[in-house]
Design a protein around this motif. Sequence first.
Motif, PDB file in Angstrom:
ATOM      1  N   SER A 121      -3.953 -10.665  33.127  1.00 53.31           N
ATOM      2  CA  SER A 121      -4.755 -10.978  31.951  1.00 53.31           C
ATOM      3  C   SER A 121      -6.037 -11.639  32.435  1.00 53.31           C
ATOM      4  CB  SER A 121      -3.987 -11.928  31.025  1.00 53.31           C
ATOM      5  OG  SER A 121      -4.714 -12.158  29.848  1.00 53.31           O
ATOM      6  N   ARG A 122      -7.095 -11.459  31.698  1.00 54.17           N
ATOM      7  CA  ARG A 122      -8.370 -12.092  32.050  1.00 54.17           C
ATOM      8  C   ARG A 122      -8.806 -12.922  30.845  1.00 54.17           C
ATOM      9  NH1 ARG A 122     -12.165 -11.258  36.048  1.00 54.17           N
ATOM     10  NH2 ARG A 122     -14.298 -11.730  35.483  1.00 54.17           N
ATOM     11  N   ILE A 123      -8.916 -14.220  31.084  1.00 55.85           N
ATOM     12  CA  ILE A 123      -9.319 -15.116  30.002  1.00 55.85           C
ATOM     13  C   ILE A 123     -10.396 -16.065  30.508  1.00 55.85           C
ATOM     14  CG2 ILE A 123      -7.051 -14.997  28.884  1.00 55.85           C
ATOM     15  CD1 ILE A 123      -6.497 -17.818  29.985  1.00 55.85           C
ATOM     16  N   LYS A 124     -11.032 -16.733  29.581  1.00 51.50           N
ATOM     17  CA  LYS A 124     -12.037 -17.737  29.938  1.00 51.50           C
ATOM     18  C   LYS A 124     -11.337 -19.057  30.239  1.00 51.50           C
ATOM     19  CE  LYS A 124     -15.543 -15.564  27.129  1.00 51.50           C
ATOM     20  NZ  LYS A 124     -16.360 -15.639  25.939  1.00 51.50           N
ATOM     21  N   ILE A 125     -11.946 -19.848  31.087  1.00 52.71           N
ATOM     22  CA  ILE A 125     -11.376 -21.147  31.454  1.00 52.71           C
ATOM     23  C   ILE A 125     -11.185 -22.012  30.211  1.00 52.71           C
ATOM     24  CG2 ILE A 125     -11.832 -23.307  32.692  1.00 52.71           C
ATOM     25  CD1 ILE A 125     -13.103 -21.632  34.910  1.00 52.71           C
ATOM     26  N   LYS A 126     -12.142 -21.972  29.289  1.00 53.49           N
ATOM     27  CA  LYS A 126     -12.022 -22.808  28.088  1.00 53.49           C
ATOM     28  C   LYS A 126     -10.777 -22.435  27.280  1.00 53.49           C
ATOM     29  CE  LYS A 126     -14.970 -20.089  25.032  1.00 53.49           C
ATOM     30  NZ  LYS A 126     -16.095 -20.096  24.119  1.00 53.49           N
ATOM     31  N   ASP A 127     -10.409 -21.131  27.289  1.00 54.09           N
ATOM     32  CA  ASP A 127      -9.196 -20.712  26.580  1.00 54.09           C
ATOM     33  C   ASP A 127      -7.944 -21.166  27.330  1.00 54.09           C
ATOM     34  OD1 ASP A 127     -10.697 -19.506  24.566  1.00 54.09           O
ATOM     35  OD2 ASP A 127     -10.778 -17.591  25.647  1.00 54.09           O
ATOM     36  N   LYS A 184      -6.967 -24.721  26.665  1.00 52.56           N
ATOM     37  CA  LYS A 184      -6.370 -24.954  25.343  1.00 52.56           C
ATOM     38  C   LYS A 184      -4.857 -24.731  25.354  1.00 52.56           C
ATOM     39  CE  LYS A 184     -10.511 -23.475  22.858  1.00 52.56           C
ATOM     40  NZ  LYS A 184     -11.087 -22.418  21.999  1.00 52.56           N
TER      41      LYS A 184
END
Length: 133
Positions: free
Chosen positions: A68-74, A77
């Motif tokens: 999966s590829r997500i943003k650090i900010k996500d 959380k």
Amino acid sequence: MSKIQKNSDNDKLIDSEKKIPTDQDVDKNLLPQENSKNSTLDNTIDIVDSKKTILNVPVNITVELGTSRIKIKDFLKFSKGSMLILNESIKEPLNIFMNGHLIASGEIVVLEEKYGIRITNIKNSLKTINISS
């Protein structure tokens, strides 16, 4: 006293009184014997020993469930109970890696309360390795 002279071919100094070894000066027992039965047997034993050594080297096997590829900010959380959705479908085979190199794929199984992988495909390059002694 040695006589030093200049070699015209490459302009290096050479010692003209140093003896160049001849065939009579070389101990024949120190040289490898070509076409010797013992030499061939020794080489075969060395190959078998090397193969045994290589086949007993431990390796790390990793099975990749998905990516999966997500943003650090996500990611920041996340908390206990958060869900990370993977890109792969449950119908897709899982990738199997040996020391970080893709070697096979398979499907997840449960064996005696432990996860396992049923191999469904092996890379062609691995199929050609002969492991019999």
